[in-house]
Design a protein around this motif. Structure first.
Motif, PDB file in Angstrom:
ATOM      1  N   ALA A  52       0.725  -1.353   0.610  1.00 44.20           N
ATOM      2  CA  ALA A  52       0.008   0.476   0.397  1.00 44.20           C
ATOM      3  C   ALA A  52       0.950   1.550  -0.531  1.00 44.20           C
ATOM      4  O   ALA A  52       1.808   1.035   0.749  1.00 44.20           O
ATOM      5  N   PRO A  53       0.423   2.252  -0.527  1.00 42.94           N
ATOM      6  CA  PRO A  53       1.216   3.276  -0.377  1.00 42.94           C
ATOM      7  C   PRO A  53       1.467   4.050   1.025  1.00 42.94           C
ATOM      8  O   PRO A  53       0.706   4.201   1.932  1.00 42.94           O
ATOM      9  N   LYS A  54       2.177   5.487   1.193  1.00 36.82           N
ATOM     10  CA  LYS A  54       2.699   5.460   2.315  1.00 36.82           C
ATOM     11  C   LYS A  54       1.783   6.891   2.990  1.00 36.82           C
ATOM     12  O   LYS A  54       1.331   7.514   2.208  1.00 36.82           O
ATOM     13  N   SER A  55       1.051   6.232   3.526  1.00 37.12           N
ATOM     14  CA  SER A  55       0.201   7.237   3.670  1.00 37.12           C
ATOM     15  C   SER A  55       0.935   8.658   5.027  1.00 37.12           C
ATOM     16  O   SER A  55       1.536   8.042   5.737  1.00 37.12           O
ATOM     17  N   GLU A  56       0.165   9.863   4.821  1.00 41.28           N
ATOM     18  CA  GLU A  56       0.300  11.051   5.812  1.00 41.28           C
ATOM     19  C   GLU A  56      -0.207  10.795   6.843  1.00 41.28           C
ATOM     20  O   GLU A  56      -1.552  11.036   6.791  1.00 41.28           O
TER      21      GLU A  56
END
Length: 455
Positions: A52-56
């Motif tokens: 999954a893409p990195k979340s902020e």
């Protein structure tokens, strides 16, 4: 050698510990701690696909809520239980007893003409067996793809290649992953497979149905954390010897859990029952003693159901008490209240209770209908024609208001009933229905006068 580590976790609550314990410190359950193998490194297909893409981190007021349109899966009863349709990226767990119709319902959803590309993955049946059932149900969706496989890495690769809208896994107990070295159906395999499928669903926006077996206690097999991982838990209930089934929502992150779906099992699959009241009421030429009609509510859906009771003299020393579809302890409590407050000599009688259609009723608002059926059989007198009941009975004999009494009254009036007995403690200023007479009683002693015709 592969780099792995071992931890221990509780199958009931998911509590993790580095060593084995006899009793779980979190839920106090004995012998629920099992070993779990956690891989440190793996380059499997599943991990590469579901990255999954990195979340902020975001402020709560800065988060934008998307207005995602729910998916119509082509079945009104299932849509009702899901809260109006299927949310894209949802992981749904469907459980139920063997032979109840889980695979039939799942295949029906896959074959429904709803313009959805569906991947049906089976680890229990061959493609020929599925095709035979599909011919019986009726193939309406030409975009339905059948795939017989049990290795999770291959399944994830096919999902990435085909890019379906909906995936159905039958069943999670037959799936296995190369990440762990254990047999399919083990707690470790079920946990890892469910976690991987959740990542696939969220990262690709694909809705996934997984079918789960249940244990002899009636709970879904596998670790309890399986139910925590998924977004929606559906329970398929019913008696395999009867035709009617109930789909009940036990957990729903995208809606409420108070809706039910009713189905009838037929030769060509499960048919939706839009009006349960009509199938749960028997129509006799003449009224029969021991039969009463109760107005019940399951979730937001009101319906009427017939209660049948038989009271006869005890042929042996100990009277028999048998209730089918009703809580046995509450049944005994109602018998004690009738003996104490109404004066019925129940200690000398065998009492049997049954609900039409094999339904299981947990609604306390059915107490008044159960008591009316018992009184009718005790005196061997049929109830007044066109009568139904809705109310809860307390230990002191008081009749308490049933939840959603207005909906119960409206449903009874819609089906042509002329008289309904309810609690006298409810607000009598509620909206009246001119098509039905509402009779208010405050205690159980007033019930015989309210249910029998004047002679």
């Amino acid at each position: 050698m592969s780099k792995i580590k071992k931890v221990f976790f509780c199958t009931e609550c998911g509590y993790e510990t580095p060593k084995w314990l006899g009793k779980c410190p979190s839920c106090s359950t004995w012998n629920s701690i099992v070993e779990h193998v956690v891989p440190k490194e793996s380059k499997s297909v599943a991990q590469r696909v579901v990255t999954a893409p990195k979340s902020e981190p975001q402020r709560v007021q800065d988060i934008e809520v998307s207005t995602t349109q729910r998916i119509d899966i082509g079945n009104n009863e299932v849509n009702r239980v899901l809260g109006g349709g299927l949310v894209p990226g949802t992981l749904v767990l469907l459980g139920g007893e063997p032979g109840i119709g889980k695979s039939t319902l799942s295949l029906q959803l896959a074959l429904t003409n709803n313009n959805l590309k569906t991947l049906y993955v089976s680890g229990e049946e061959s493609a020929e067996q599925i095709k035979s059932r599909a011919n019986r149900i009726g193939i309406k969706n030409e975009e339905c793809i059948i795939y017989t496989e049990t290795l999770l890495e291959n399944i994830v690769a096919q999902i990435e290649e085909i890019r379906p809208d909906v995936v159905i896994i039958d069943s999670i107990q037959t799936m296995s992953t190369e990440l762990v070295d254990s047999f399919p159906g083990s707690i470790t395999q079920i946990r890892e497979c469910a976690a991987t499928l959740l990542k696939v669903a969220k990262s690709n926006g694909i809705s996934i149905f997984i079918i789960g077996h249940i244990t002899k206690e009636g709970t879904i097999a596998g670790p309890k954390i399986l139910e925590h991982i998924v977004d929606v838990v559906l329970q398929f209930e019913g008696d395999v010897n009867n035709n009617y089934r109930i789909l009940r929502g036990l957990k729903n992150r995208f809606g409420a859990t108070f809706e039910i779906g009713v189905f009838e099992m037929r030769e060509n699959g499960l048919k939706e029952v839009e009006n349960p009241s009509e199938i749960l009421l028997s129509h006799y030429d003449t009224p029969l003693a021991g039969c009463a009609v109760g107005s019940t509510v399951d979730g937001l859906r009101p319906y009427l159901i017939e209660v049948q009771s038989l009271v006869s003299g005890a042929a042996y020393g100990t009277p028999q008490r048998s209730a089918t579809g009703f809580d046995q302890r509450r049944f005994n409590m109602l018998l004690a209240v009738l003996e104490k407050r109404v004066g019925l000599k129940m200690f000398q009688k065998d009492v049997f209770l049954n609900f039409a259609g094999g339904f299981k009723i947990a609604d306390t608002g059915m107490d008044l209908a159960v008591a009316a059926a018992i009184i009718s059989s005790y005196f061997d007198r049929p109830l007044m024609e066109g009568l139904c009941c809705a109310g809860e009975i307390g230990l002191s004999g008081e009749v308490r208001p049933a939840p959603r009494t207005e909906q119960r009254i409206s449903e009874a009036a819609r089906l042509g009933f002329k008289r309904i007995v309810v609690s006298g403690f409810m607000d009598k200023k509620i909206k009246r229905n001119n098509d039905i007479e509402v009779v208010y009683i405050s205690n159980i002693e007033q019930l015989p006068r309210a249910i029998f015709a004047r002679e």
